[in-house]
Design an enzyme around this catalytic site. Sequence first.
Site, short mmCIF file in Angstrom:
data_model
loop_
_atom_site.label_atom_id
_atom_site.label_comp_id
_atom_site.label_asym_id
_atom_site.label_seq_id
_atom_site.Cartn_x
_atom_site.Cartn_y
_atom_site.Cartn_z
N LYS A 71 -1.42 -2.90 -8.56
CA LYS A 71 -2.02 -2.16 -7.54
C LYS A 71 -1.82 -3.34 -6.54
O LYS A 71 -1.58 -2.91 -5.32
CB LYS A 71 -2.52 -0.89 -7.48
CG LYS A 71 -2.26 0.18 -8.12
CD LYS A 71 -2.53 1.35 -8.10
CE LYS A 71 -2.09 2.61 -8.83
NZ LYS A 71 -2.85 4.33 -8.98
N ASP A 107 -0.43 7.35 -3.90
CA ASP A 107 -1.41 8.53 -3.97
C ASP A 107 -2.12 8.76 -2.71
O ASP A 107 -3.00 9.51 -3.58
CB ASP A 107 -2.13 7.32 -5.05
CG ASP A 107 -1.89 6.87 -6.21
OD1 ASP A 107 -1.20 8.06 -7.03
OD2 ASP A 107 -2.44 5.82 -6.54
#
Length: 287
Positions: A71, A107
């Site tokens: 990420k 997210d």
Amino acid sequence: MKISGTTQIVGVFGFPVRHTLSPEMHNAAFEAMGLNFCYVPFEVPPDRLPAALEGVRALGLVGVNVTIPHKQAVIPGLDEITARASLIGAVNTVHHTQGRLVGDNTDAEGFLKPLQALLGSLKGKRAVLIGAGGAARAVAFSLAAEGASVWIANKTPERARVLAEDIIGAFNVERAWAASLTETAALQEILTSADIVINATSVGMYPHHQSPPAIPPEMLRSGQVVYDLVYNPVETAILRAARARGCATIDGLEMFVWQGAIAFERWTGRAAPVDVMRKTVAARLRP
Ligand code: NAP
């Protein structure tokens, strides 16, 4: 699913990746919408990430999700990242559009969606965030960006302090506070005045779902919103206890489905069939 000459490919880069529920969720959504897309898991070792990103360009993939451990590492290989992803310092969705790789953090938006559906504006709300890992970081920045105050408690207090300082630095205001999970008196005090309590630790996750919650449920009070990021099982011990104490609850399945729905919308330009996505994932999880 019928693969043809015009099938568009999306997928997920992770290492390992075999546990992922995203392929089933997205492929069910594509099928429900009659879209000629296919979502594929790609196990990408950390040292092959730059080559895999080149593969997105060379093979004309429409986009990819990016999960642990990529990420942060993915960012230098992208052409652009959104302001939100830049603030959080992590990307979970890449969109290959007009020859450019654009990174975003769905997210964060996926976390906010069900919370805002329940509470409306978060401005001025007091949130206690338990945890200071990758997911907690996306949550903390999202809450602060919406004008909520964020109090962070973590097993390793130093990580909570770093996250709180990053938030104060990013928003140039004193909106964050940090503590250790063992400082029970301080924790009880801030929990008393909290509107929202979030578990962003891995505590309660299968196969350790019988473990006690990260904070004693007796510290929760009626009227609070308790949000657990853990999605397997869907009904965790802290959510069960919170409901018994008169709290409203949001489970991690909601956040998971919404982060996927937002990525789906980026890639396809169509509204995601959220109910189909939720039902598909729920069928694979412990209730
Ligand atoms: P991570 O970066 O590894 O962070 C783990 C966090 O859990 C840290 O704050 C860690 O504290 C804490 N922790 C671990 N064991 C603990 C224990 N025994 N007692 C108290 N705290 C403990 O993981 P992550 O990526 O942030 O993920 C955290 C959770 O969120 C996972 O369950 C993950 O599945 C879930 N998640 C859900 C979604 C969703 O869409 N619903 C999205 C992302 C993540 P230390 O810092 O002290 O080690």
